[in-house]
Design a protein around this motif. Structure first.
Motif, PDB file in Angstrom:
ATOM      1  N   THR A  22      34.420  -7.806  10.939  1.00  0.00           N
ATOM      2  CA  THR A  22      33.564  -7.911  12.126  1.00  0.00           C
ATOM      3  C   THR A  22      32.686  -6.676  12.251  1.00  0.00           C
ATOM      4  O   THR A  22      32.883  -5.678  11.572  1.00  0.00           O
ATOM      5  CB  THR A  22      34.374  -8.017  13.435  1.00  0.00           C
ATOM      6  N   THR A  23      31.782  -6.764  13.165  1.00  0.00           N
ATOM      7  CA  THR A  23      30.930  -5.636  13.493  1.00  0.00           C
ATOM      8  C   THR A  23      31.670  -4.701  14.446  1.00  0.00           C
ATOM      9  O   THR A  23      32.810  -4.951  14.819  1.00  0.00           O
ATOM     10  CB  THR A  23      29.603  -6.136  14.104  1.00  0.00           C
ATOM     11  N   LEU A  24      31.008  -3.661  14.870  1.00  0.00           N
ATOM     12  CA  LEU A  24      31.637  -2.651  15.710  1.00  0.00           C
ATOM     13  C   LEU A  24      31.795  -3.087  17.167  1.00  0.00           C
ATOM     14  O   LEU A  24      31.282  -4.123  17.581  1.00  0.00           O
ATOM     15  CB  LEU A  24      30.813  -1.361  15.657  1.00  0.00           C
ATOM     16  N   GLY A  25      32.505  -2.272  17.925  1.00  0.00           N
ATOM     17  CA  GLY A  25      32.631  -2.417  19.372  1.00  0.00           C
ATOM     18  C   GLY A  25      33.180  -3.745  19.834  1.00  0.00           C
ATOM     19  O   GLY A  25      34.252  -4.170  19.413  1.00  0.00           O
ATOM     20  N   PRO A  26      32.434  -4.422  20.708  1.00  0.00           N
ATOM     21  CA  PRO A  26      32.907  -5.691  21.248  1.00  0.00           C
ATOM     22  C   PRO A  26      33.187  -6.735  20.169  1.00  0.00           C
ATOM     23  O   PRO A  26      34.084  -7.556  20.322  1.00  0.00           O
ATOM     24  CB  PRO A  26      31.763  -6.138  22.156  1.00  0.00           C
ATOM     25  N   ALA A  28      34.519  -6.145  17.276  1.00  0.00           N
ATOM     26  CA  ALA A  28      35.859  -5.840  16.769  1.00  0.00           C
ATOM     27  C   ALA A  28      36.935  -6.297  17.753  1.00  0.00           C
ATOM     28  O   ALA A  28      37.994  -6.775  17.350  1.00  0.00           O
ATOM     29  CB  ALA A  28      35.985  -4.344  16.503  1.00  0.00           C
ATOM     30  N   LEU A  29      36.660  -6.171  19.031  1.00  0.00           N
ATOM     31  CA  LEU A  29      37.643  -6.588  20.035  1.00  0.00           C
ATOM     32  C   LEU A  29      37.852  -8.102  20.040  1.00  0.00           C
ATOM     33  O   LEU A  29      38.883  -8.582  20.512  1.00  0.00           O
ATOM     34  CB  LEU A  29      37.227  -6.103  21.421  1.00  0.00           C
ATOM     35  N   ASN A  30      36.905  -8.844  19.500  1.00  0.00           N
ATOM     36  CA  ASN A  30      37.081 -10.294  19.394  1.00  0.00           C
ATOM     37  C   ASN A  30      38.218 -10.668  18.446  1.00  0.00           C
ATOM     38  O   ASN A  30      38.670 -11.811  18.444  1.00  0.00           O
ATOM     39  CB  ASN A  30      35.787 -10.964  18.929  1.00  0.00           C
ATOM     40  N   LEU A  31      38.696  -9.730  17.650  1.00  0.00           N
ATOM     41  CA  LEU A  31      39.806 -10.008  16.735  1.00  0.00           C
ATOM     42  C   LEU A  31      41.174  -9.959  17.417  1.00  0.00           C
ATOM     43  O   LEU A  31      42.165 -10.373  16.832  1.00  0.00           O
ATOM     44  CB  LEU A  31      39.808  -8.992  15.583  1.00  0.00           C
ATOM     45  N   THR A  32      41.239  -9.464  18.638  1.00  0.00           N
ATOM     46  CA  THR A  32      42.549  -9.236  19.255  1.00  0.00           C
ATOM     47  C   THR A  32      43.372 -10.512  19.423  1.00  0.00           C
ATOM     48  O   THR A  32      44.577 -10.497  19.185  1.00  0.00           O
ATOM     49  CB  THR A  32      42.414  -8.523  20.614  1.00  0.00           C
ATOM     50  N   THR A  33      42.761 -11.603  19.808  1.00  0.00           N
ATOM     51  CA  THR A  33      43.518 -12.841  19.988  1.00  0.00           C
ATOM     52  C   THR A  33      44.083 -13.331  18.660  1.00  0.00           C
ATOM     53  O   THR A  33      45.252 -13.721  18.571  1.00  0.00           O
ATOM     54  CB  THR A  33      42.634 -13.937  20.617  1.00  0.00           C
ATOM     55  N   GLY A  34      43.275 -13.295  17.615  1.00  0.00           N
ATOM     56  CA  GLY A  34      43.742 -13.693  16.291  1.00  0.00           C
ATOM     57  C   GLY A  34      44.803 -12.752  15.754  1.00  0.00           C
ATOM     58  O   GLY A  34      45.741 -13.173  15.073  1.00  0.00           O
ATOM     59  N   ALA A  35      44.682 -11.467  16.069  1.00  0.00           N
ATOM     60  CA  ALA A  35      45.689 -10.492  15.637  1.00  0.00           C
ATOM     61  C   ALA A  35      47.030 -10.778  16.306  1.00  0.00           C
ATOM     62  O   ALA A  35      48.081 -10.725  15.660  1.00  0.00           O
ATOM     63  CB  ALA A  35      45.224  -9.076  15.957  1.00  0.00           C
ATOM     64  N   ALA A  36      47.006 -11.094  17.587  1.00  0.00           N
ATOM     65  CA  ALA A  36      48.243 -11.426  18.296  1.00  0.00           C
ATOM     66  C   ALA A  36      48.861 -12.702  17.730  1.00  0.00           C
ATOM     67  O   ALA A  36      50.080 -12.786  17.540  1.00  0.00           O
ATOM     68  CB  ALA A  36      47.963 -11.585  19.787  1.00  0.00           C
ATOM     69  N   ILE A  48      38.985  -5.922   9.005  1.00  0.00           N
ATOM     70  CA  ILE A  48      38.109  -4.780   8.745  1.00  0.00           C
ATOM     71  C   ILE A  48      36.988  -4.816   9.771  1.00  0.00           C
ATOM     72  O   ILE A  48      36.351  -5.851   9.964  1.00  0.00           O
ATOM     73  CB  ILE A  48      37.529  -4.854   7.316  1.00  0.00           C
ATOM     74  N   THR A  49      36.774  -3.682  10.435  1.00  0.00           N
ATOM     75  CA  THR A  49      35.702  -3.612  11.428  1.00  0.00           C
ATOM     76  C   THR A  49      34.777  -2.448  11.111  1.00  0.00           C
ATOM     77  O   THR A  49      35.160  -1.511  10.417  1.00  0.00           O
ATOM     78  CB  THR A  49      36.257  -3.418  12.856  1.00  0.00           C
ATOM     79  N   GLY A  50      33.596  -2.510  11.643  1.00  0.00           N
ATOM     80  CA  GLY A  50      32.646  -1.423  11.482  1.00  0.00           C
ATOM     81  C   GLY A  50      32.753  -0.449  12.635  1.00  0.00           C
ATOM     82  O   GLY A  50      33.375  -0.732  13.651  1.00  0.00           O
ATOM     83  N   GLN A  51      32.137   0.712  12.473  1.00  0.00           N
ATOM     84  CA  GLN A  51      32.079   1.703  13.550  1.00  0.00           C
ATOM     85  C   GLN A  51      30.901   2.625  13.289  1.00  0.00           C
ATOM     86  O   GLN A  51      30.625   2.964  12.145  1.00  0.00           O
ATOM     87  CB  GLN A  51      33.372   2.511  13.618  1.00  0.00           C
ATOM     88  N   GLN A  63      28.758   0.742  22.479  1.00  0.00           N
ATOM     89  CA  GLN A  63      29.410  -0.057  21.448  1.00  0.00           C
ATOM     90  C   GLN A  63      30.527   0.690  20.734  1.00  0.00           C
ATOM     91  O   GLN A  63      31.199   0.123  19.894  1.00  0.00           O
ATOM     92  CB  GLN A  63      28.387  -0.547  20.429  1.00  0.00           C
ATOM     93  N   ILE A  64      30.735   1.941  21.069  1.00  0.00           N
ATOM     94  CA  ILE A  64      31.813   2.701  20.444  1.00  0.00           C
ATOM     95  C   ILE A  64      33.096   2.438  21.220  1.00  0.00           C
ATOM     96  O   ILE A  64      33.219   2.791  22.385  1.00  0.00           O
ATOM     97  CB  ILE A  64      31.484   4.203  20.396  1.00  0.00           C
ATOM     98  N   VAL A  65      34.027   1.784  20.569  1.00  0.00           N
ATOM     99  CA  VAL A  65      35.302   1.399  21.173  1.00  0.00           C
ATOM    100  C   VAL A  65      36.420   1.959  20.303  1.00  0.00           C
ATOM    101  O   VAL A  65      36.303   1.986  19.079  1.00  0.00           O
ATOM    102  CB  VAL A  65      35.414  -0.148  21.234  1.00  0.00           C
ATOM    103  N   ASP A  66      37.503   2.386  20.911  1.00  0.00           N
ATOM    104  CA  ASP A  66      38.655   2.869  20.146  1.00  0.00           C
ATOM    105  C   ASP A  66      39.433   1.658  19.629  1.00  0.00           C
ATOM    106  O   ASP A  66      40.425   1.228  20.217  1.00  0.00           O
ATOM    107  CB  ASP A  66      39.537   3.764  21.014  1.00  0.00           C
ATOM    108  N   VAL A  67      38.956   1.105  18.532  1.00  0.00           N
ATOM    109  CA  VAL A  67      39.545  -0.103  17.959  1.00  0.00           C
ATOM    110  C   VAL A  67      40.956   0.171  17.446  1.00  0.00           C
ATOM    111  O   VAL A  67      41.843  -0.677  17.559  1.00  0.00           O
ATOM    112  CB  VAL A  67      38.649  -0.660  16.828  1.00  0.00           C
ATOM    113  N   VAL A  68      41.188   1.356  16.908  1.00  0.00           N
ATOM    114  CA  VAL A  68      42.519   1.703  16.396  1.00  0.00           C
ATOM    115  C   VAL A  68      43.549   1.599  17.515  1.00  0.00           C
ATOM    116  O   VAL A  68      44.596   0.969  17.359  1.00  0.00           O
ATOM    117  CB  VAL A  68      42.518   3.109  15.759  1.00  0.00           C
ATOM    118  N   ALA A  69      43.257   2.179  18.660  1.00  0.00           N
ATOM    119  CA  ALA A  69      44.188   2.127  19.795  1.00  0.00           C
ATOM    120  C   ALA A  69      44.350   0.703  20.316  1.00  0.00           C
ATOM    121  O   ALA A  69      45.455   0.293  20.677  1.00  0.00           O
ATOM    122  CB  ALA A  69      43.706   3.044  20.912  1.00  0.00           C
ATOM    123  N   ALA A  70      43.270  -0.053  20.341  1.00  0.00           N
ATOM    124  CA  ALA A  70      43.342  -1.427  20.838  1.00  0.00           C
ATOM    125  C   ALA A  70      44.194  -2.313  19.938  1.00  0.00           C
ATOM    126  O   ALA A  70      44.886  -3.213  20.412  1.00  0.00           O
ATOM    127  CB  ALA A  70      41.935  -2.010  20.959  1.00  0.00           C
TER     128      ALA A  70
END
Length: 90
Positions: A22-26, A28-36, A48-51, A63-70
């Protein structure tokens, strides 16, 4: 979200990790449901996400989000790779 679900399902059906990007920021956060979904179903997948470069970024800081923590509670491993030399250690 669809990419994460496809990667998780590939992992479930084949036993080999599915991969999504995915792309960066929001994006990348779109992956959270699939990750769960993958975590709860023990489905192997790699996300794999961009930053943007945090130090060099002067525009679009929203658009800078702490994807690692999320992703930490939703994955076995969540890392930020800032140099190609870090890849063999992951």
């Amino acid at each position: 979200q669809a990419a994460a679900f496809m990667a998780a399902t590939h992992g479930r059906l084949t036993g080999r990790p599915g991969v999504c990007i995915t792309t960066l920021g929001p994006g990348a956060l779109n992956l959270t449901t699939g990750a769960a979904y993958a975590l709860l179903g023990a489905m192997p997948m790699v996300m794999i996400t961009g930053q943007k470069g945090v130090r060099s970024s002067r525009q679009a800081r929203f658009q800078i989000v702490d994807v690692v923590a999320a992703m930490k509670p939703l994955t076995k491993l969540s890392r930020q790779i800032v140099s190609p030399r870090m890849i063999p250690g992951v």
